[in-house]
Design an enzyme around this catalytic site. Structure first.
Site, mmCIF file in Angstrom:
data_model
loop_
_atom_site.group_PDB
_atom_site.id
_atom_site.type_symbol
_atom_site.label_atom_id
_atom_site.label_comp_id
_atom_site.label_asym_id
_atom_site.label_seq_id
_atom_site.Cartn_x
_atom_site.Cartn_y
_atom_site.Cartn_z
ATOM 1 C CG ASP A 162 20.768 -53.845 -44.568
ATOM 2 O OD1 ASP A 162 21.852 -54.248 -44.132
ATOM 3 O OD2 ASP A 162 19.704 -54.851 -44.135
ATOM 4 C CB ILE A 163 19.215 -54.872 -49.190
ATOM 5 C CG1 ILE A 163 19.349 -53.905 -50.074
ATOM 6 C CG2 ILE A 163 18.424 -55.370 -50.032
ATOM 7 C CD1 ILE A 163 20.171 -54.309 -51.323
ATOM 8 C CD GLU A 205 23.104 -57.525 -46.259
ATOM 9 O OE1 GLU A 205 22.319 -58.071 -45.087
ATOM 10 O OE2 GLU A 205 24.158 -57.548 -46.682
#
Length: 288
Positions: A162-163, A205
């Site tokens: 996950d960003i 994301e």
């Protein structure tokens, strides 16, 4: 084309071509003047299945066969009698030219249709923004790889990433620049994984990587390599901050040690990712 379909189509073309030759042979010598049009059948099939290449192959074979039958018939009185009544060599030449032209058009259209079909198939399994596999395709492949791991008694590892603070980046710099971040990170993930690994956009994301025949330790190495590669990237910002750095967090789980089925593997990796987020981000945690 699948191997079975390939063999079936070759068999049909061979049989129809052979049938045309047998009909002409048993009605020799005037049969070539009457039944040469039977060569249209394998030509059309070849055009639809193998497009222009099929037309060229079967077209040349048909012309060769017709030429041979005509050459073999020139010394027969029956041939000249049939020739004066039913047809002329000029008509045959014109007819062959016409069916080659029609076959070529069919071949071109078939090739175009196949390209469109391939494009649609690619869109159906790929995320349009990042070019990675989509969520639906990922689920199908995960079940397949889980069954394969069972069959060969191999491990199957899974990374969920996950960003970090992506929403803040979107709110600050806009969604268009956010899309640039997604595409660049997706490319980086793909470049740091094996060809046999299944890399997908999981949603928003989040990205996932399925690693067949990889232990948890090997998966952690891959996850850390991706994390460090993303950490070194530079992304567009604004006037006050032209260059922005982004990081990702990851969670790793391995089948069958951490879960007994595919859905359980996702849950365990998600829990590890949550741990990475809660303990400071920009790190990789493993399922316990």
């Amino acid at each position: 084309m699948k191997r079975g379909k390939y063999l079936r189509s070759v068999l049909v073309i061979v049989l129809t071509f052979a049938f045309a030759n047998l009909v002409i042979y048993f009605s020799f010598p005037h049969g070539v003047l009457t039944y040469w049009t039977l060569y249209v059948v394998p030509l059309v099939i070849a055009a639809m299945v193998y497009d222009i290449y099929g037309v060229i192959s079967i077209g040349l074979m048909s012309i060769g066969a017709i030429s041979w039958w005509l050459y073999s018939s020139v010394n027969s009185p029956e041939f000249y009698q049939a020739l004066s009544v039913k047809s002329t060599i000029v008509e045959i030449v014109v007819g062959v030219s016409i069916f080659l032209l029609v076959g070529s058009i069919l071949g071109v259209l078939s090739k175009k249709q196949k390209k469109q079909q391939m494009a649609l198939e690619l869109l159906s399994v790929h995320d349009r923004l990042t070019g990675l596999f989509n969520y639906s395709y990922f689920l199908d492949r995960m079940e397949e790889e889980k069954k394969r791991a069972d069959r060969y008694e191999k491990e199957l590892s899974f990374i969920m990433m996950d960003i970090d603070h992506f929403k803040h980046y979107n709110d600050t710099y806009g969604h268009e620049q956010g899309n640039v971040v997604l595409k660049k990170i997706a490319k980086t993930i793909r470049e740091n994984t094996r060809d046999i690994d299944i890399v997908s956009r999981y949603g928003g994301e989040e990205f996932v990587v399925l690693l067949p025949r990889a232990s948890k330790e090997q998966a952690v190495v891959v996850a850390e390599r991706i994390r460090k590669a993303v950490e070194s990237l530079e992304f567009p910002g604004n006037r006050e901050q032209p260059v922005v750095k982004k990081t990702i967090s990851g969670g790793v789980a391995t089948y069958p040690h951490d879960a007994k089925d595919a859905s359980g593997l996702v849950v365990k990796a998600d829990e590890a990712l949550y741990e990475a987020k809660e303990s400071g981000r920009n790190k990789t945690c493993v399922a316990s």
